[in-house]
Design a protein around this motif. Structure first.
Motif, PDB file in Angstrom:
ATOM      1  N   THR A 178       0.839  -1.195   0.000  1.00 47.44           N
ATOM      2  CA  THR A 178       0.000   0.000   0.000  1.00 47.44           C
ATOM      3  C   THR A 178       0.878   1.249   0.000  1.00 47.44           C
ATOM      4  OG1 THR A 178      -1.768  -1.134   1.183  1.00 47.44           O
ATOM      5  CG2 THR A 178      -1.743   1.272   1.309  1.00 47.44           C
ATOM      6  N   PRO A 179       0.615   2.220  -0.886  1.00 42.79           N
ATOM      7  CA  PRO A 179       1.465   3.411  -0.967  1.00 42.79           C
ATOM      8  C   PRO A 179       1.536   4.182   0.350  1.00 42.79           C
ATOM      9  CG  PRO A 179       0.044   3.260  -2.894  1.00 42.79           C
ATOM     10  CD  PRO A 179      -0.429   2.203  -1.936  1.00 42.79           C
ATOM     11  N   LEU A 180       2.717   4.674   0.658  1.00 42.70           N
ATOM     12  CA  LEU A 180       2.955   5.513   1.835  1.00 42.70           C
ATOM     13  C   LEU A 180       3.940   6.607   1.458  1.00 42.70           C
ATOM     14  CD1 LEU A 180       2.739   6.074   4.943  1.00 42.70           C
ATOM     15  CD2 LEU A 180       4.777   4.624   5.185  1.00 42.70           C
ATOM     16  N   THR A 181       3.551   7.859   1.700  1.00 45.74           N
ATOM     17  CA  THR A 181       4.458   8.995   1.539  1.00 45.74           C
ATOM     18  C   THR A 181       4.993   9.371   2.909  1.00 45.74           C
ATOM     19  OG1 THR A 181       3.242   9.818  -0.380  1.00 45.74           O
ATOM     20  CG2 THR A 181       4.651  11.383   0.772  1.00 45.74           C
ATOM     21  N   VAL A 212      -0.252   9.925  10.738  1.00 44.86           N
ATOM     22  CA  VAL A 212      -0.544   9.276   9.465  1.00 44.86           C
ATOM     23  C   VAL A 212      -2.014   9.473   9.117  1.00 44.86           C
ATOM     24  CG1 VAL A 212      -0.526   7.108   8.170  1.00 44.86           C
ATOM     25  CG2 VAL A 212       1.239   7.527   9.899  1.00 44.86           C
ATOM     26  N   SER A 213      -2.289   9.775   7.864  1.00 40.40           N
ATOM     27  CA  SER A 213      -3.668   9.889   7.389  1.00 40.40           C
ATOM     28  C   SER A 213      -3.786   9.184   6.039  1.00 40.40           C
ATOM     29  CB  SER A 213      -4.083  11.353   7.246  1.00 40.40           C
ATOM     30  OG  SER A 213      -3.242  12.024   6.320  1.00 40.40           O
ATOM     31  N   GLY A 214      -5.020   8.834   5.682  1.00 38.40           N
ATOM     32  CA  GLY A 214      -5.266   8.188   4.405  1.00 38.40           C
ATOM     33  C   GLY A 214      -6.088   6.930   4.551  1.00 38.40           C
ATOM     34  N   ASP A 215      -6.096   6.105   3.510  1.00 39.84           N
ATOM     35  CA  ASP A 215      -6.837   4.848   3.543  1.00 39.84           C
ATOM     36  C   ASP A 215      -6.172   3.850   2.610  1.00 39.84           C
ATOM     37  OD1 ASP A 215      -7.913   5.275   0.833  1.00 39.84           O
ATOM     38  OD2 ASP A 215      -9.204   6.776   1.780  1.00 39.84           O
ATOM     39  N   THR A 242      10.960  14.247   1.482  1.00 34.15           N
ATOM     40  CA  THR A 242       9.797  13.389   1.302  1.00 34.15           C
ATOM     41  C   THR A 242      10.171  12.173   0.452  1.00 34.15           C
ATOM     42  OG1 THR A 242       8.224  15.224   1.498  1.00 34.15           O
ATOM     43  CG2 THR A 242       7.456  13.244   0.378  1.00 34.15           C
ATOM     44  N   PHE A 243       9.734  11.009   0.901  1.00 36.51           N
ATOM     45  CA  PHE A 243       9.973   9.765   0.189  1.00 36.51           C
ATOM     46  C   PHE A 243       8.635   9.129  -0.189  1.00 36.51           C
ATOM     47  CE2 PHE A 243      13.627  10.461   2.876  1.00 36.51           C
ATOM     48  CZ  PHE A 243      14.717  10.062   2.108  1.00 36.51           C
ATOM     49  N   THR A 244       8.565   8.596  -1.395  1.00 39.77           N
ATOM     50  CA  THR A 244       7.416   7.821  -1.832  1.00 39.77           C
ATOM     51  C   THR A 244       7.765   6.354  -1.688  1.00 39.77           C
ATOM     52  OG1 THR A 244       6.780   9.521  -3.422  1.00 39.77           O
ATOM     53  CG2 THR A 244       5.867   7.311  -3.750  1.00 39.77           C
ATOM     54  N   SER A 245       6.968   5.635  -0.880  1.00 42.38           N
ATOM     55  CA  SER A 245       7.312   4.254  -0.588  1.00 42.38           C
ATOM     56  C   SER A 245       6.038   3.432  -0.421  1.00 42.38           C
ATOM     57  CB  SER A 245       8.177   4.186   0.681  1.00 42.38           C
ATOM     58  OG  SER A 245       8.716   2.890   0.853  1.00 42.38           O
ATOM     59  N   ILE A 246       6.146   2.328   0.294  1.00 37.18           N
ATOM     60  CA  ILE A 246       4.987   1.517   0.664  1.00 37.18           C
ATOM     61  C   ILE A 246       4.948   1.416   2.184  1.00 37.18           C
ATOM     62  CG2 ILE A 246       5.060   0.167  -1.458  1.00 37.18           C
ATOM     63  CD1 ILE A 246       6.209  -2.158   0.381  1.00 37.18           C
ATOM     64  N   PHE A 247       3.785   1.100   2.718  1.00 35.77           N
ATOM     65  CA  PHE A 247       3.660   0.889   4.150  1.00 35.77           C
ATOM     66  C   PHE A 247       4.458  -0.373   4.507  1.00 35.77           C
ATOM     67  CE2 PHE A 247       1.833   0.370   8.284  1.00 35.77           C
ATOM     68  CZ  PHE A 247       1.326   1.618   8.635  1.00 35.77           C
ATOM     69  N   PRO A 248       5.404  -0.276   5.447  1.00 39.99           N
ATOM     70  CA  PRO A 248       6.203  -1.454   5.781  1.00 39.99           C
ATOM     71  C   PRO A 248       5.394  -2.522   6.500  1.00 39.99           C
ATOM     72  CG  PRO A 248       6.697   0.339   7.291  1.00 39.99           C
ATOM     73  CD  PRO A 248       5.795   0.905   6.232  1.00 39.99           C
ATOM     74  N   ALA A 299      -7.296   2.376   0.003  1.00 41.21           N
ATOM     75  CA  ALA A 299      -7.576   2.552  -1.420  1.00 41.21           C
ATOM     76  C   ALA A 299      -6.664   3.590  -2.066  1.00 41.21           C
ATOM     77  CB  ALA A 299      -9.035   2.943  -1.625  1.00 41.21           C
ATOM     78  N   SER A 300      -6.460   4.714  -1.386  1.00 39.11           N
ATOM     79  CA  SER A 300      -5.679   5.805  -1.975  1.00 39.11           C
ATOM     80  C   SER A 300      -4.269   5.905  -1.432  1.00 39.11           C
ATOM     81  CB  SER A 300      -6.405   7.140  -1.761  1.00 39.11           C
ATOM     82  OG  SER A 300      -6.602   7.389  -0.375  1.00 39.11           O
ATOM     83  N   GLY A 301      -3.950   5.162  -0.391  1.00 38.60           N
ATOM     84  CA  GLY A 301      -2.628   5.238   0.209  1.00 38.60           C
ATOM     85  C   GLY A 301      -2.597   6.168   1.404  1.00 38.60           C
ATOM     86  N   TYR A 302      -1.445   6.278   2.021  1.00 34.00           N
ATOM     87  CA  TYR A 302      -1.295   7.025   3.268  1.00 34.00           C
ATOM     88  C   TYR A 302      -0.178   8.060   3.158  1.00 34.00           C
ATOM     89  CZ  TYR A 302      -4.222   3.403   5.344  1.00 34.00           C
ATOM     90  OH  TYR A 302      -5.260   2.550   5.628  1.00 34.00           O
ATOM     91  N   THR A 303      -0.290   9.106   3.978  1.00 32.70           N
ATOM     92  CA  THR A 303       0.771  10.099   4.114  1.00 32.70           C
ATOM     93  C   THR A 303       1.166  10.157   5.577  1.00 32.70           C
ATOM     94  OG1 THR A 303      -0.812  11.915   4.427  1.00 32.70           O
ATOM     95  CG2 THR A 303      -0.061  11.473   2.188  1.00 32.70           C
ATOM     96  N   SER A 304       2.449  10.255   5.837  1.00 36.05           N
ATOM     97  CA  SER A 304       2.946  10.309   7.212  1.00 36.05           C
ATOM     98  C   SER A 304       3.857  11.519   7.384  1.00 36.05           C
ATOM     99  CB  SER A 304       3.704   9.028   7.567  1.00 36.05           C
ATOM    100  OG  SER A 304       4.861   8.891   6.768  1.00 36.05           O
ATOM    101  N   PHE A 305       3.938  11.986   8.620  1.00 38.85           N
ATOM    102  CA  PHE A 305       4.747  13.170   8.933  1.00 38.85           C
ATOM    103  C   PHE A 305       5.390  12.990  10.304  1.00 38.85           C
ATOM    104  CE2 PHE A 305       5.248  17.250  11.113  1.00 38.85           C
ATOM    105  CZ  PHE A 305       6.034  17.958  10.210  1.00 38.85           C
ATOM    106  N   LEU A 306       6.673  13.330  10.395  1.00 38.15           N
ATOM    107  CA  LEU A 306       7.364  13.303  11.682  1.00 38.15           C
ATOM    108  C   LEU A 306       8.306  14.493  11.772  1.00 38.15           C
ATOM    109  CD1 LEU A 306       7.955  11.726  14.350  1.00 38.15           C
ATOM    110  CD2 LEU A 306       9.922  10.723  13.153  1.00 38.15           C
TER     111      LEU A 306
END
Length: 276
Positions: free
Chosen positions: A97-100, A243-246, A157-163, A248-255
């Motif tokens: 699942t996509p994760l930014t 982290v926010s998202g779902d 910012t990195f475009t990746s997948i949820f680990p 279907a569309s993927g998630y975005t994370s911030f730290l």
């Protein structure tokens, strides 16, 4: 590398509730340190209290030359999209699942201003819990690893997948901080090594996709942030991303990541003595 004046607190005008609460909590801690509401006038506009990110282990699969192979010296490692392998490892894309992932680096010794020009090496496991370059079946891959420099806002910012989640460890992402891209791509002189923790509720949503994340839920079930051997000393208070998202569309994370930087030089000062 340079330290800029503090920017507005939230990452964007539509910041999530989790991020908003995090910022408010940081403000309250700063006011307490300064002795109450009477100190508000002393704060720079938009300033927040930033904390030194805890130093953590790079783990057994860093890929930085300290334990086996060194991906940092490979051409192509400087990239924002880390989902695929590169160079002689081919172009296979890690499923998931996509994760930014956005990290913002702030100086704990210069008014919590953003730091431009740092280099960040970020890596994590794949959806089934394996690490490229090390784990069975993916030793020939180098995906889910990359380096980025921080911009004028102190962000990369990195475009990746949820680990995935593997036995014994809370869902997490590794990163190393270097003073410059030159330092990072010669594979030496990492100033700070730490890890980002992912929230439980979001992780459970992702791991419910059992075809993509086999054993994710069963590996997560016995774990807590407090019992994790990395985040357990403080429950990951300075390392838990919003982290926010779902699915279907993927998630975005911030730290937000606090590091000790001397405002009068380009040196990184990583001793805990500089924590604010």
């Amino acid at each position: 590398m340079s330290v800029k004046p503090p920017l507005p607190n939230l990452s964007h005008s539509h910041a999530s509730l989790d991020e908003t609460l995090q910022v408010l909590g940081q403000r309250r801690r700063l006011l307490k340190l300064l002795g109450g509401l009477g100190a508000v006038s002393l704060l720079p506009q938009g300033a927040i209290a930033c904390s030194l990110i805890p130093a953590e282990t790079a783990g057994p699969y860093p890929g930085d030359g300290t334990n086996g192979p060194n991906v940092l010296i490979q051409s192509g490692i400087v990239r924002s999209d880390i989902r695929s392998s590169f160079g002689s490892s081919g172009t296979a894309v890690a499923p998931g699942t996509p994760l930014t992932v956005t990290l913002q680096f702030l100086s704990t010794v210069a008014g919590c201003g953003p730091i431009e020009g740092l280099a960040v090496y970020l890596w994590h496991c794949n959806a089934s819990g394996g690490y490229s370059m090390y784990s069975s079946g993916v030793t020939a891959q180098n995906y889910l690893r990359g380096v980025q420099a921080t911009d004028a806002n102190g962000r990369c910012t990195f475009t990746s997948i949820f680990p995935g989640c593997y036995a014994g460890r809370w869902p997490h992402i590794h990163f190393e901080v270097f003073a410059s891209l030159l330092d990072a791509t010669t594979g030496s002189n990492a100033g700070r090594v730490s890890q980002l923790a992912l929230p439980e509720s979001v992780s459970r949503q992702v791991y419910a996709q059992t075809s993509l994340y086999p054993n994710g839920t069963s590996n997560l079930n016995p774990l807590t942030l407090d019992s994790d051997n990395v985040f357990g000393n403080d429950g990951g208070i300075h390392q838990l991303a919003t982290v926010s998202g779902d699915n279907a569309s993927g998630y975005t994370s911030f730290l937000e990541v606090g590091v000790a930087v001397d405002a009068t030089s380009s040196d990184l000062l990583f001793a805990d003595d500089f924590e604010t």
